[in-house]
Design a protein around this motif. Sequence first.
Motif, PDB file in Angstrom:
ATOM      1  N   CYS A  99      42.015  54.874  45.463  1.00 57.09           N
ATOM      2  CA  CYS A  99      42.862  54.531  44.331  1.00 57.09           C
ATOM      3  C   CYS A  99      43.795  53.387  44.694  1.00 57.09           C
ATOM      4  N   ILE A 100      44.230  52.675  43.676  1.00 56.98           N
ATOM      5  CA  ILE A 100      45.170  51.578  43.827  1.00 56.98           C
ATOM      6  C   ILE A 100      46.298  51.780  42.824  1.00 56.98           C
ATOM      7  N   PRO A 101      47.437  51.144  43.028  1.00 56.06           N
ATOM      8  CA  PRO A 101      48.515  51.255  42.031  1.00 56.06           C
ATOM      9  C   PRO A 101      48.055  50.691  40.693  1.00 56.06           C
ATOM     10  N   GLY A 102      48.443  51.360  39.608  1.00 54.56           N
ATOM     11  CA  GLY A 102      48.077  50.866  38.278  1.00 54.56           C
ATOM     12  C   GLY A 102      47.800  52.009  37.319  1.00 54.56           C
ATOM     13  N   PRO A 103      47.329  51.675  36.123  1.00 53.47           N
ATOM     14  CA  PRO A 103      47.177  50.334  35.591  1.00 53.47           C
ATOM     15  C   PRO A 103      48.529  49.697  35.247  1.00 53.47           C
ATOM     16  N   PRO A 104      48.579  48.355  35.143  1.00 56.37           N
ATOM     17  CA  PRO A 104      47.457  47.427  35.298  1.00 56.37           C
ATOM     18  C   PRO A 104      47.066  47.248  36.759  1.00 56.37           C
ATOM     19  N   ALA A 105      45.815  46.857  36.980  1.00 53.19           N
ATOM     20  CA  ALA A 105      45.325  46.643  38.333  1.00 53.19           C
ATOM     21  C   ALA A 105      45.911  45.358  38.902  1.00 53.19           C
ATOM     22  N   PRO A 106      46.333  45.356  40.170  1.00 51.63           N
ATOM     23  CA  PRO A 106      46.843  44.118  40.778  1.00 51.63           C
ATOM     24  C   PRO A 106      45.765  43.041  40.814  1.00 51.63           C
ATOM     25  N   ALA A 107      46.152  41.782  40.632  1.00 50.89           N
ATOM     26  CA  ALA A 107      45.199  40.674  40.651  1.00 50.89           C
ATOM     27  C   ALA A 107      44.594  40.492  42.031  1.00 50.89           C
ATOM     28  N   THR A 108      45.385  40.755  43.075  1.00 54.53           N
ATOM     29  CA  THR A 108      44.888  40.676  44.452  1.00 54.53           C
ATOM     30  C   THR A 108      45.414  41.873  45.228  1.00 54.53           C
ATOM     31  N   LEU A 109      44.667  42.268  46.252  1.00 51.09           N
ATOM     32  CA  LEU A 109      45.083  43.339  47.154  1.00 51.09           C
ATOM     33  C   LEU A 109      44.924  42.851  48.588  1.00 51.09           C
ATOM     34  N   SER A 110      45.983  42.936  49.362  1.00 51.04           N
ATOM     35  CA  SER A 110      45.945  42.545  50.770  1.00 51.04           C
ATOM     36  C   SER A 110      45.749  43.792  51.625  1.00 51.04           C
ATOM     37  N   VAL A 111      44.722  43.764  52.464  1.00 52.86           N
ATOM     38  CA  VAL A 111      44.360  44.917  53.290  1.00 52.86           C
ATOM     39  C   VAL A 111      44.420  44.515  54.757  1.00 52.86           C
ATOM     40  N   PRO A 112      45.231  45.210  55.572  1.00 50.33           N
ATOM     41  CA  PRO A 112      45.271  44.876  57.003  1.00 50.33           C
ATOM     42  C   PRO A 112      43.958  45.242  57.681  1.00 50.33           C
ATOM     43  N   LEU A 113      43.503  44.391  58.592  1.00 50.28           N
ATOM     44  CA  LEU A 113      42.271  44.629  59.331  1.00 50.28           C
ATOM     45  C   LEU A 113      42.579  45.252  60.687  1.00 50.28           C
ATOM     46  N   GLY A 155      50.377  57.046  38.242  1.00 45.99           N
ATOM     47  CA  GLY A 155      50.758  55.752  38.786  1.00 45.99           C
ATOM     48  C   GLY A 155      49.680  55.087  39.616  1.00 45.99           C
ATOM     49  N   TRP A 156      48.466  55.697  39.636  1.00 45.94           N
ATOM     50  CA  TRP A 156      47.352  55.158  40.402  1.00 45.94           C
ATOM     51  C   TRP A 156      46.114  55.098  39.523  1.00 45.94           C
ATOM     52  N   MET A 157      45.149  54.268  39.914  1.00 47.85           N
ATOM     53  CA  MET A 157      43.882  54.180  39.202  1.00 47.85           C
ATOM     54  C   MET A 157      42.768  54.005  40.229  1.00 47.85           C
ATOM     55  N   ARG A 158      41.543  54.327  39.822  1.00 49.87           N
ATOM     56  CA  ARG A 158      40.413  54.216  40.751  1.00 49.87           C
ATOM     57  C   ARG A 158      39.959  52.773  40.887  1.00 49.87           C
ATOM     58  N   ALA A 159      39.316  52.479  42.009  1.00 44.98           N
ATOM     59  CA  ALA A 159      38.835  51.125  42.263  1.00 44.98           C
ATOM     60  C   ALA A 159      37.528  51.168  43.031  1.00 44.98           C
ATOM     61  N   VAL A 160      36.702  50.145  42.807  1.00 46.39           N
ATOM     62  CA  VAL A 160      35.453  49.943  43.527  1.00 46.39           C
ATOM     63  C   VAL A 160      35.562  48.591  44.224  1.00 46.39           C
ATOM     64  N   PHE A 161      35.177  48.552  45.497  1.00 48.68           N
ATOM     65  CA  PHE A 161      35.300  47.331  46.282  1.00 48.68           C
ATOM     66  C   PHE A 161      33.921  46.833  46.699  1.00 48.68           C
ATOM     67  N   ARG A 162      33.631  45.567  46.382  1.00 47.38           N
ATOM     68  CA  ARG A 162      32.347  44.966  46.760  1.00 47.38           C
ATOM     69  C   ARG A 162      32.485  44.404  48.175  1.00 47.38           C
ATOM     70  N   GLY A 163      32.095  45.176  49.169  1.00 48.04           N
ATOM     71  CA  GLY A 163      32.161  44.718  50.547  1.00 48.04           C
ATOM     72  C   GLY A 163      33.562  44.760  51.106  1.00 48.04           C
TER      73      GLY A 163
END
Length: 199
Positions: free
Chosen positions: A32-46, A14-22
């Motif tokens: 990892c993020i939920p998927g596939p399919p990968a979510p179009a957007t991901l909200s991350v608390p700062l 239920g998860w897939m790997r992800a790479v984040f640019r910055g």
Amino acid sequence: MEDVFDVTGRPPKGWMRAVFRGGPYGEDVGRCIPGPPAPATLSVPLPEGGVHVYRLWTVGSWSDPDDPIAVYNPDGPPPPSPLLTAQERQWAQAGRREQGLGPVRLVALTDDGRVTYDPDAAAVEAMLAGLGERQYVVLQRLTDHDEGDCHLQVLLSADAVYEVEHRAGTTGERQRTRSASRAEVRDTILRWIADQSSR
């Protein structure tokens, strides 16, 4: 989003790997993020408060097609496109008729409200030169068109790279490219304009 990391070579079910640019996840390896399919957007608390929004750029694989990897841009979702509504298209065409001119085939709209009808090479160059960080221009075809093949968007991202996006034919599939060369982007736009004008 939960803190799930792949340390085994294969993400949990239920998860897939992800790479984040910055952004806040830019240094993470194996996240990892939920998927596939990968979510179009991901909200991350700062940590300092607020939310950072990542935008999906592409999905690929280093070696195993059954182990997809999502790549996210650091600068949030694109702004909404300022496409003309059906009523605004009618007004534009009516205005041209009143002036004794032919119909508008293409219109370019920028996020600061500038509008250019049937832009030529000089107008395209001026629009690109005037873009600031996170600003964009949209070209929209106003004459009859196949659904999903009527506009092209150029966004100048936070890393000073132009992002060009348009829909491919009647399938509605989005095609995106990135380029740091304004001349290359200008030529891409002019090719798109020529292709649209020939229909």
